[in-house]
Enzyme design. Structure first.
Site, PDB file in Angstrom:
ATOM      1  CB  CYS A   1       7.108   1.915  -5.931  1.00  0.00           C
ATOM      2  SG  CYS A   1       5.392   1.507  -5.547  1.00  0.00           S
TER       3      CYS A   1
ATOM      4  CB  CYS B   1       2.144  -3.102  -7.676  1.00  0.00           C
ATOM      5  SG  CYS B   1       0.988  -2.174  -8.676  1.00  0.00           S
TER       6      CYS B   1
ATOM      7  CB  CYS C   1       0.164   4.770  -6.368  1.00  0.00           C
ATOM      8  SG  CYS C   1       0.363   4.388  -8.116  1.00  0.00           S
TER       9      CYS C   1
ATOM     10  CB  CYS D   1      -2.519   2.128 -26.996  1.00  0.00           C
ATOM     11  SG  CYS D   1      -3.975   1.078 -27.170  1.00  0.00           S
TER      12      CYS D   1
END
Length: 381
Positions: free
Chosen positions: A4, A10, A86, A333
């Site tokens: 990336c 990021c 992205c 999660c």
């Protein structure tokens, strides 16, 4: 592993230094470390590692006071990690953002500066319905004044004809998000996706799982573990009602509860869209709702619970145990808060039987888990 162009800058991806198989092993180890004391852990269900997001939010800033750049927001610096591609988002979404960057420049749209408080453009969100191919673009500004918006929208649609609807929302404070006040610039302001054969109408603020294919796998596993055929089901923390609607054709009745009023409105609309009549959506605190059901002499057989990362309130779990429901399917999660809640449910008379991990968010440290619990006094396994 793909490289990336924003790697190291990021903070959306945490594990790009690992191969995908190494990422899966790391997440399996996390589940074993936190949850294996309760039950056996199945092998993790892997995902498509790239291009899996059906929703992406980008922010824009001026670099060196001149060049407009876009990327994922970095909360530590309040600036974007600039990128042209992205890898978590579709190629189509990335192309739409690149086109928007050119258009914002040519139309002299000024991005919002969180330090000075000046500027107008807060963010752009691209939502894609993977099953239908419909695309929504949400432009969020500090107010509703967008000069030349019709000409701008026409130019955007000409460059990106796949776009189904364009919406302008307003977010006046400094938090990053899709604004509540919305006006439709093109289309009807919604897109429709399909999940497990059901249709879901999505508005700019609708909550919806970002990994479509993996979500279907997770829901199928949760519904199978619930053994819900002809049973009365509680769908707690139901959001826009996706799992409740997906399982309604197998259940005798579904009672769904959610505190977010707009989510409940979306859920009712989606149930009507699918012609489902054996599901009831209520806007309430889950604990209070269980008390209401008890007063109505409603007996819950199976509970499907999918709380936020903070997990369940202890008061809700105690109220749930009092219903006498025989099976609880807990989707989480956050294995840490799930473990805390499993401990309480164990003390309340339940036993964890199996844990199924799912990699919902490749390249990040997050892992989703589905745990089946049954009452210890029923002899179920």
């Amino acid at each position: 592993m793909k490289t990336c162009d924003a790697q190291g800058r990021c903070n959306a991806c945490h594990l790009t230094n690992l191969s995908y198989n190494e990422q899966l092993r790391l997440k399996e180890r996390t589940c074993h470390r936190v949850l294996s004391k309760f039950c056996p852990i199945e092998p993790i269900t892997e995902s498509m590692p790239y291009r899996y997001r059906n929703k992406a939010q980008f922010v824009f800033r001026k670099r060196d006071g001149h060049t407009l750049v876009s990327g994922v927001y970095r909360s530590s610096t309040m600036t974007p990690a600039a990128t042209d591609d992205c890898l978590l988002c579709s190629e189509q979404a990335n192309e739409i953002i690149r086109v928007l960057r050119r258009l914002f420049t040519s139309f002299k749209v000024v991005p919002f500066d969180p330090y000075s408080g000046r500027g107008w453009l807060r963010s752009v969100t691209v939502r894609e319905a993977r099953a239908t191919g419909q695309v929504m673009v949400v432009i969020t500004g500090t107010d509703a004044v967008f000069p030349a918006k019709r000409t701008f929208t026409s130019a955007l649609l000409k460059a990106c004809p796949a776009i189904t609807t364009v919406v302008l929302t307003v977010c006046a404070d400094r938090r990053l998000g899709v604004g509540r006040t919305a006006s439709v610039l093109y289309g009807d302001g919604t897109i429709t996706d399909e999940l497990m054969g059901r249709r879901f109408l999505l508005s700019p603020s609708s909550f919806y799982q970002i990994n479509h294919d993996q979500c279907e796998r997770l829901y199928r596993r949760a519904i199978d573990l619930g053994a819900i055929d002809n049973k009365v089901v509680l769908d707690a923390y139901c959001g826009v009602g996706t799992i409740g609607i997906c399982c309604a054709d197998r259940a005798k009745r579904v009672y769904a509860v959610e505190q977010n009023r707009s989510a409940v409105e979306d859920a009712r609309r989606n149930a009507a869209l699918n012609g489902i009549e054996n599901i009831t959506f209520t806007c309430a605190d889950a604990k209070d709702y269980l008390r209401e059901l008890a007063e109505q002499n409603v007996h819950i057989d199976v509970a499907l619970i999918d709380p936020p990362r903070a997990g369940c309130a202890a008061s809700f779990l105690k109220a749930l145990a009092k219903t006498g429901c025989t099976r609880i399917v807990y989707i989480s999660c956050n294995p840490e808060t799930q473990a805390r809640d499993l401990s309480l449910l164990t003390r309340l008379g339940y036993r964890a039987r199996i844990c199924s991990p799912f990699d919902m968010f490749p390249m990040t440290h997050h892992v989703e888990t589905v745990v089946l619990m049954t009452r210890t006094d029923t002899g179920q396994s």
